[in-house]
Scaffold this motif. Structure first.
Motif, PDB file in Angstrom:
ATOM      1  N   ASP A   1       9.160  -2.195   0.846  1.00  0.00           N
ATOM      2  CA  ASP A   1       8.270  -2.318   1.804  1.00  0.00           C
ATOM      3  C   ASP A   1       9.120  -1.857   3.099  1.00  0.00           C
ATOM      4  O   ASP A   1      10.472  -2.266   3.062  1.00  0.00           O
ATOM      5  N   THR A   2       8.354  -1.649   4.170  1.00  0.00           N
ATOM      6  CA  THR A   2       8.990  -1.462   5.484  1.00  0.00           C
ATOM      7  C   THR A   2       9.612  -2.930   5.750  1.00  0.00           C
ATOM      8  O   THR A   2       9.165  -3.865   5.666  1.00  0.00           O
ATOM      9  N   GLY A   3      10.843  -2.846   6.364  1.00  0.00           N
ATOM     10  CA  GLY A   3      11.500  -4.083   7.202  1.00  0.00           C
ATOM     11  C   GLY A   3      12.195  -4.907   6.100  1.00  0.00           C
ATOM     12  O   GLY A   3      12.754  -5.961   6.510  1.00  0.00           O
TER      13      GLY A   3
ATOM     14  N   PHE B   1       3.545   7.337   4.387  1.00  0.00           N
ATOM     15  CA  PHE B   1       4.624   8.343   3.985  1.00  0.00           C
ATOM     16  C   PHE B   1       4.680   8.526   2.504  1.00  0.00           C
ATOM     17  O   PHE B   1       5.493   9.241   2.056  1.00  0.00           O
ATOM     18  N   ARG B   2       3.828   7.719   1.713  1.00  0.00           N
ATOM     19  CA  ARG B   2       4.351   7.580   0.419  1.00  0.00           C
ATOM     20  C   ARG B   2       4.018   9.207  -0.269  1.00  0.00           C
ATOM     21  O   ARG B   2       4.773   9.519  -1.361  1.00  0.00           O
TER      22      ARG B   2
ATOM     23  N   GLU C   1       4.683 -11.223   0.418  1.00  0.00           N
ATOM     24  CA  GLU C   1       4.161  -9.921   0.274  1.00  0.00           C
ATOM     25  C   GLU C   1       5.045  -8.914   0.012  1.00  0.00           C
ATOM     26  O   GLU C   1       4.378  -8.028  -0.981  1.00  0.00           O
TER      27      GLU C   1
ATOM     28  N   ARG D   1       9.776 -12.812   2.898  1.00  0.00           N
ATOM     29  CA  ARG D   1       8.280 -12.454   2.968  1.00  0.00           C
ATOM     30  C   ARG D   1       7.771 -12.118   1.547  1.00  0.00           C
ATOM     31  O   ARG D   1       7.871 -11.242   0.930  1.00  0.00           O
TER      32      ARG D   1
ATOM     33  N   GLY E   1       9.301   3.136   4.580  1.00  0.00           N
ATOM     34  CA  GLY E   1       8.401   2.145   3.726  1.00  0.00           C
ATOM     35  C   GLY E   1       6.874   2.329   3.792  1.00  0.00           C
ATOM     36  O   GLY E   1       6.228   2.108   2.870  1.00  0.00           O
ATOM     37  N   GLN E   2       6.513   2.819   4.888  1.00  0.00           N
ATOM     38  CA  GLN E   2       5.137   2.733   5.158  1.00  0.00           C
ATOM     39  C   GLN E   2       4.067   3.416   4.197  1.00  0.00           C
ATOM     40  O   GLN E   2       4.555   4.628   3.721  1.00  0.00           O
ATOM     41  N   GLU E   3       3.151   2.857   3.876  1.00  0.00           N
ATOM     42  CA  GLU E   3       2.324   3.429   2.822  1.00  0.00           C
ATOM     43  C   GLU E   3       1.983   4.895   3.073  1.00  0.00           C
ATOM     44  O   GLU E   3       1.862   5.785   2.260  1.00  0.00           O
TER      45      GLU E   3
ATOM     46  N   HIS F   1       4.244  -6.547  -3.642  1.00  0.00           N
ATOM     47  CA  HIS F   1       3.920  -5.187  -3.825  1.00  0.00           C
ATOM     48  C   HIS F   1       4.953  -4.382  -4.839  1.00  0.00           C
ATOM     49  O   HIS F   1       4.835  -3.502  -5.052  1.00  0.00           O
TER      50      HIS F   1
ATOM     51  N   TRP G   1       5.336  -0.487  -6.258  1.00  0.00           N
ATOM     52  CA  TRP G   1       6.374   0.350  -6.193  1.00  0.00           C
ATOM     53  C   TRP G   1       7.106   0.916  -7.534  1.00  0.00           C
ATOM     54  O   TRP G   1       7.450   2.031  -7.609  1.00  0.00           O
TER      55      TRP G   1
END
Ligand SMILES: Nc1nc2c(ncn2[C@@H]2O[C@H](COP(=O)(O)OP(=O)(O)O)[C@@H](O)[C@H]2O)c(=O)[nH]1
Ligand SMILES: [Mg+2]
Lengths: 656, 211
Positions: B14-16, B68-69, B92, B90, B64-66, B96, B100
């Motif tokens: 995930d992003t971040g 761009f997958r 969440e 985090r 990481g954002q969806e 996820h 991934w």
């Protein structure tokens, strides 16, 4: 807009009005009722007008955009204007907006380099106008005649000479520039070796089929009593014409491809590649196009015994105009009337295209370039809009500001979006003074604007990359509401870049691959063989308009140039081609695979010379001409979407 | 610089969660809390030594954002190792992981070594995922697991090297045909030919993209 086509011009009010006028000289103020699309200023004198002058936007004779050609005299200058008829002047399957893109608005005749007259034995007379920049307009077909008068009228007002080599070539303001003659002579659709025909146009044909869909068999030729006849009828003059047009295009294409290849390999030792060699073995001889033939200029006599390397001089002439210094305040004021309206939008766009803006002017001009302010708004109107928009912004902002903690707890989508934005604004341009340091208030403004935007455009929401686009805008506007509305205007065009299904990105990458195919066939083949045709290595360039490739100041300069939409809405794609062409020999020579290429392109960041690349892009765009435009399907961002249904496919929200 | 082997890694998650920070800590030995978010993919490279052999790691760091997958998926091809990262503070980002993993399994080669990293373990006071849960997930899915901190550098070196050691062992065991670059491995000079595979001289790529 859905108007099928025009069979009889007499139902066109514009046309009818013009018939009453005839084509003689008259004061403009007596000009007709519907001058919405061409508003000539007072004191201008209409010295020539001709109806039913058409262009064929494609290779198909049946596709025609008709309009009115005028010569207008103002003060001592002569201007040429060709405006398509509104509504139903076009049989081409193009939207009104696309049709209007072809408009020629008040081009100073002194900007014209040459006019070539064509009088084919069968079919209609047409002319090809080449500007001093090297840009050639599409052929203008005079379906009501009038070529002779047109040239005659021009001759009365500017210095017009007939070329010694070609009786049909008229040179405006005598010039001694062999290359421009080369360009002009290129337009000549005669003596074309058959071999150049079909192979060169295959790209366009396939693209055209897509673009035009069913517009093919609309009986537009009925205006000439050919309705219902098979299009491949042997003596269909329109068809003959279209073949000539095609041939001409194929020659231009060939010229573009070879010239650009040659130029890039010979004149772009840019110091980045230490292995660069001046005579490069990789200069491709496009199969079937022996390199010799590319020097169409070879047959042009070098009249001026110019300095040493005449080939270089010749080639550098079309290689993009030199960039100018940025537009400054004094000059900017001269583009405005006393109340602040832009008097000549096209001239302004052109000026900004060639030099960008002084930083102090950006705050005032970006809103106009982005279409947030209308160019014919006054100072007062802009101030008024600003205050109206400010309260509108506050209203939207309050929609999320007023969400209580308890409410947020039950509003996952909101929490996720907010979280995502908060994570990203602290990772956006923090090395720039404006955003650096702990608790920088500007970072919070970035967050507020992005969150407000995600409510303003809830379907699109927030996507990474948006903060990169917003950052310079906020920096320039230095006002939350103004930055928001400029960002909204930018996203009108670039929003599809961020669609969840990435369709906006894919259509641009597709267009890019078509452009490379057109302008550098062997590079295209290289990418094809190496499985690189998805052009993902250009993803970052396109997604955020080269924001990560240049210094902050240079990025702003590039953006205002792109936003002028002068020459093309899609200059950014030509910029991609220009960069790739600069490094083509390195890419091919080192046999870069997908990974290596991606890495290489990433590492170009900070090493690209903006001014030189812009000049390349300009030249490529001009060389590619209509064929280039045909590579780019309608609706490709930043063009506005074709239909105005749902702008964005609904985004499932995401936290990934 | 020349190497015996080059391994291609990809960092996902995930992003971040700290992917870019982990990479920077590994390649530059520093933590830069303020840097630009990743658009598309970025690169890093470093030499390490395993079994006295110089090995070059070429690491791809992804956005990481969806949205761009669909793009980032194409970068999975030809990766020998993957670092799958979540943020222990985090929840969440832990939830996820399965998605991934599914992506990786679908688009990467089957023998790719995957290292699961619970990052930001310096923030233990804000922990939202226990170490045991991380271990459990890794065990269930056949991954190597470590908690790490890009900030303090704890376990960062170890995570990259352990992954490489696992790949190296697979080569020794003859799992890969190292002459086939689609496994994300290139043989450099003097590389030990795996039992099933390449010869010393088989590589023309030696040092091809060293930096
Ligand atoms: N405390 C702490 N913060 C971290 C750590 N790793 C990353 N961060 C922070 O997490 C944020 C996101 O990191 P980044 O590497 O950009 O995440 P990415 O999107 O996965 O690449 C940054 O602001 C870092 O400062 C860590 O190990 N400990
Ligand atoms: Mg990152």
């Amino acid at each position: 807009m859905q108007e099928p086509e025009l069979h009889d011009l007499s139902d066109d009010a514009d046309y009818a009005a013009s018939l009453q006028q005839g084509s003689t000289s008259m004061m403009l103020r007596s000009d007709s009722v519907k001058s919405s699309s061409s508003r000539e200023p007072e004191g201008a004198e209409l010295v020539y007008t001709r109806d039913n002058v058409a262009i064929h936007p494609s290779s198909l004779a049946s596709e025609r955009i008709s309009g009115r050609l005028k010569l207008i005299k103002q003060n001592s200058s002569l201007f040429m204007t060709w405006i398509p008829y509104k509504g139903h002047g076009s049989t081409a399957k193009l939207s009104e907006k696309d049709t209007n893109l072809y408009s020629i608005r008040a081009v100073p005749v002194s900007d014209i380099r040459s006019i070539r007259r064509h009088a084919p034995p069968l079919g209609w007379q047409y002319i090809i106008i080449v500007l001093s920049s090297g840009l050639a307009y599409p052929p203008l077909y005079f379906y009501n005649g009038g070529v002779k008068e047109f040239i005659g009228t021009i001759k009365q007002h500017v210095f017009l000479t007939r070329s010694a080599e070609d009786v049909n070539l008229f040179l405006v303001n005598d010039f001694q520039d062999p290359l421009q003659k080369t360009l002009s002579s290129l337009e000549l659709p005669r003596a074309i070796p058959l071999a150049y025909g079909p192979s060169n146009i295959s790209v366009d044909e396939s693209t055209l089929v897509e673009v035009q869909g069913s517009g093919v068999n609309d009986g537009s030729s009925s205006a000439f009593h050919h309705q219902g006849r098979p299009r491949n009828k042997v003596h269909d003059p329109a068809r003959d014409l279209s073949i000539q047009v095609l041939e001409k295009f194929s020659r231009v294409t060939k010229f573009a491809r070879e010239t650009t290849t040659q130029l890039f390999s010979e004149h772009h030792g840019n110091g980045y590649d230490p292995n660069y060699r001046r005579t490069n073995i990789h200069t491709p001889a496009v199969p079937g196009h022996p390199k010799k033939s590319s020097s169409v200029g070879g047959k042009v006599p070098h009249e001026s015994p110019a300095s040493g390397n005449s080939e270089f001089d010749e080639l550098s002439l079309i290689w993009g105009k030199p960039r100018q210094p940025p537009l400054g305040y004094e000059e900017w004021i001269s583009f405005l009337d006393s109340e602040g309206r832009v008097t000549d939008l096209n001239a302004l766009r052109k000026r900004i295209f060639y030099g960008g803006l002084d930083h102090e002017l950006r705050k005032e001009v970006w809103g106009l370039l982005l279409g947030y302010h209308s160019h014919d708004s006054t100072y007062a109107e802009r101030e008024y809009l600003k205050s109206v928009k400010k309260s509108e912004y506050e209203t939207i902002k309050n929609q999320w500001k007023s969400i209580s903690l308890a409410q947020a707890k039950r509003f996952t989508k909101f929490r996720e979006r907010k979280g995502l934005i908060e994570k990203d604004v602290v990772r956006t341009d923090r090395s720039i003074g404006f955003y650096d340091g702990d608790d920088n208030p500007n970072v919070n403004v970035l967050r507020d604007i992005l969150l407000t935007y995600s409510f303003y455009n809830f379907d699109l929401g927030y996507c990474q990359g948006m903060s990169d686009l917003l950052s310079p805008i906020l920096y320039v506007m230095d006002d939350e509401s103004e930055a928001f509305w400029c960002f909204v205007a930018l996203m009108e065009r670039l929003g599809p870049n961020f669609n969840r299904d990435q369709n906006g990105m894919h259509s641009q990458l597709f267009a890019l691959s078509k452009l490379v195919e057109l302008l550098d066939g062997s590079l295209h083949n290289y990418f094809k063989q190496n499985d690189c045709l998805n052009y993902f290595f250009c993803f970052r360039w396109i997604l955020i308009q080269f924001k990560r490739e240049f210094q902050y100041e240079k990025t702003m300069q590039l953006w205002e140039v792109l936003w002028t939409h002068y020459l093309s809405e899609h200059l950014h794609l030509y910029l991609c081609v220009a960069i790739l062409k600069r490094y083509r020999n390195k890419i091919i020579g080192e046999e870069m695979d997908f990974d290596t290429l991606l890495k290489f392109i990433n590492e170009l960041s900070g090493h690209i010379d903006l001014d030189a690349t812009l000049r390349d892009a300009e030249a490529l765009c001009i060389c590619a001409g209509e064929n280039g435009a045909a590579c780019i399907p309608p609706g490709t961002p930043p063009s506005l979407p074709l239909d105005d249904g749902l702008l964005y496919s609904q985004q499932d929200d995401e936290v990934l | 610089m020349s190497y015996a082997y080059l391994f291609k890694y990809i960092i996902i998650g995930d992003t971040g969660v700290g992917k870019s920070c982990l990479l920077l800590q590994f390649t530059d030995k520093r933590f830069q809390p303020v840097h630009d978010l990743t658009i598309g993919v970025e690169f890093g490279a470093r030499m390490i030594t395993i079994d006295n052999k110089p090995i070059k790691l070429q690491i791809w760091d992804t956005a990481g954002q969806e949205s761009f997958r669909s793009i980032t998926r194409s970068y999975y091809r030809g990766a020998a190792g993957a670092l799958l990262v979540y943020d222990i503070t985090r929840r969440e980002t832990f939830n996820h992981l399965a998605s991934w993993l599914e992506d990786a399994r679908q688009h990467a080669n089957a023998n790719m070594t995957i290292m699961l990293i619970g990052n930001k373990c310096d923030l233990a006071h804000r922990r939202a995922v226990s170490t045991e849960e991380g271990e459990q997930f890794a065990k269930e899915h056949g991954l190597i697991f470590m908690e790490a901190s890009a900030k303090t550098a704890q376990n960062v070196e170890e995570a990259f090297i352990k992954t490489a050691a696992s790949i190296y062992k697979k080569i020794q065991d003859g799992v890969f045909d190292v002459s086939n670059e689609s496994y994300g491995i290139k043989v450099g000079y003097g590389g030990i030919p795996g039992p099933s595979g390449g010869r010393d001289g088989s590589s023309s790529q030696s040092g091809a993209c060293c930096s």
